[in-house]
Design a protein around this motif. Structure first.
Motif, mmCIF file in Angstrom:
data_model
loop_
_atom_site.group_PDB
_atom_site.id
_atom_site.type_symbol
_atom_site.label_atom_id
_atom_site.label_comp_id
_atom_site.label_asym_id
_atom_site.label_seq_id
_atom_site.Cartn_x
_atom_site.Cartn_y
_atom_site.Cartn_z
ATOM 1 N N ARG A 101 105.099 15.089 -31.995
ATOM 2 C CA ARG A 101 104.980 16.090 -33.045
ATOM 3 C C ARG A 101 103.837 15.777 -33.986
ATOM 4 O O ARG A 101 103.185 14.739 -33.884
ATOM 5 C CB ARG A 101 106.286 16.207 -33.803
ATOM 6 N N LEU A 102 103.611 16.684 -34.935
ATOM 7 C CA LEU A 102 102.548 16.525 -35.918
ATOM 8 C C LEU A 102 103.097 15.871 -37.181
ATOM 9 O O LEU A 102 104.195 16.190 -37.620
ATOM 10 C CB LEU A 102 101.952 17.890 -36.283
ATOM 11 N N TYR A 155 94.704 16.096 -35.071
ATOM 12 C CA TYR A 155 94.388 17.520 -35.101
ATOM 13 C C TYR A 155 93.831 17.843 -36.474
ATOM 14 O O TYR A 155 94.476 17.579 -37.496
ATOM 15 C CB TYR A 155 95.648 18.333 -34.806
ATOM 16 N N ASP A 156 92.625 18.393 -36.504
ATOM 17 C CA ASP A 156 91.974 18.756 -37.761
ATOM 18 C C ASP A 156 91.740 20.263 -37.775
ATOM 19 O O ASP A 156 90.765 20.752 -37.216
ATOM 20 C CB ASP A 156 90.648 18.010 -37.911
ATOM 21 N N LEU A 173 102.716 21.299 -27.742
ATOM 22 C CA LEU A 173 102.721 21.809 -26.369
ATOM 23 C C LEU A 173 101.517 22.714 -26.122
ATOM 24 O O LEU A 173 100.940 22.721 -25.034
ATOM 25 C CB LEU A 173 104.025 22.549 -26.081
ATOM 26 N N ARG A 174 101.101 23.456 -27.136
ATOM 27 C CA ARG A 174 99.885 24.275 -27.008
ATOM 28 C C ARG A 174 98.660 23.392 -26.756
ATOM 29 O O ARG A 174 97.813 23.710 -25.934
ATOM 30 C CB ARG A 174 99.654 25.101 -28.269
ATOM 31 N N LEU A 234 97.753 19.017 -19.484
ATOM 32 C CA LEU A 234 98.796 18.017 -19.230
ATOM 33 C C LEU A 234 100.144 18.653 -18.900
ATOM 34 O O LEU A 234 100.875 18.149 -18.053
ATOM 35 C CB LEU A 234 98.963 17.103 -20.446
ATOM 36 N N LEU A 235 100.500 19.717 -19.599
ATOM 37 C CA LEU A 235 101.756 20.421 -19.380
ATOM 38 C C LEU A 235 101.490 21.914 -19.320
ATOM 39 O O LEU A 235 100.471 22.394 -19.821
ATOM 40 C CB LEU A 235 102.740 20.160 -20.525
ATOM 41 N N LYS A 236 102.432 22.650 -18.765
ATOM 42 C CA LYS A 236 102.312 24.105 -18.713
ATOM 43 C C LYS A 236 103.251 24.700 -19.745
ATOM 44 O O LYS A 236 104.442 24.392 -19.784
ATOM 45 C CB LYS A 236 102.683 24.612 -17.307
ATOM 46 N N ARG A 237 102.716 25.542 -20.594
ATOM 47 C CA ARG A 237 103.517 26.213 -21.628
ATOM 48 C C ARG A 237 103.809 27.626 -21.165
ATOM 49 O O ARG A 237 102.909 28.395 -20.857
ATOM 50 C CB ARG A 237 102.748 26.243 -22.944
#
Length: 132
Positions: free
Chosen positions: A6-7, A40-41, A74-75, A82-85
């Motif tokens: 998470r952020l 993340y900026d 996830l986005r 890496l993953l599919k959303r």
């Protein structure tokens, strides 16, 4: 132990900066975390390469150990491949609420009444002229 990717917010007021962290689900958003795996900026332009920085190797390790990413993370992982959303589907998203439908119906009814009154007023002088 249940973990999340998470952020965690940093930065000053109106200047957000986020660390992408692995944290226990019970720990607070900006509190204790296990490991920092990226940043993340959001102040940088969308096409900037430094907007989202991921440590892909460590993220894959934690995903393998059962860490669940939040929707925003996830986005980022989907963009990195890496993953599919799965896209969300909300067919009622654009539908108006009950009060808005009532207001729209009242407005339409008022316009119809005004148009009928105008047509009636235009027809009345024509009838008087025909009677004379």
């Amino acid at each position: 132990m249940a973990t999340k990717i998470r952020l965690a917010r940093g930065g000053s007021k109106k200047r957000p900066y986020y660390r992408i962290v692995i944290a226990d689900i019970r720990s607070p958003r900006d509190g204790r975390f296990i490991e920092k795996v990226g940043s993340y900026d959001p102040m940088l332009p969308k096409d900037s390469e430094n907007r989202v920085i991921l440590n892909v190797e460590r993220i894959q390790y934690w995903l393998g150990n059962g860490a669940k990413p939040t929707d925003r993370v996830l986005r980022f992982l989907d963009a990195a491949g890496l993953l599919k959303r799965e896209p969300r589907n909300n067919p009622k998203k654009a539908e108006l609420g009950t009060k808005a439908k009532e207001r729209l119906e009242a407005k339409r009814q008022a316009e119809e009444d005004a148009a009928a009154a105008a047509a009636e007023a235009a027809a009345a002088p024509a009838e008087e002229a025909a009677a004379e």
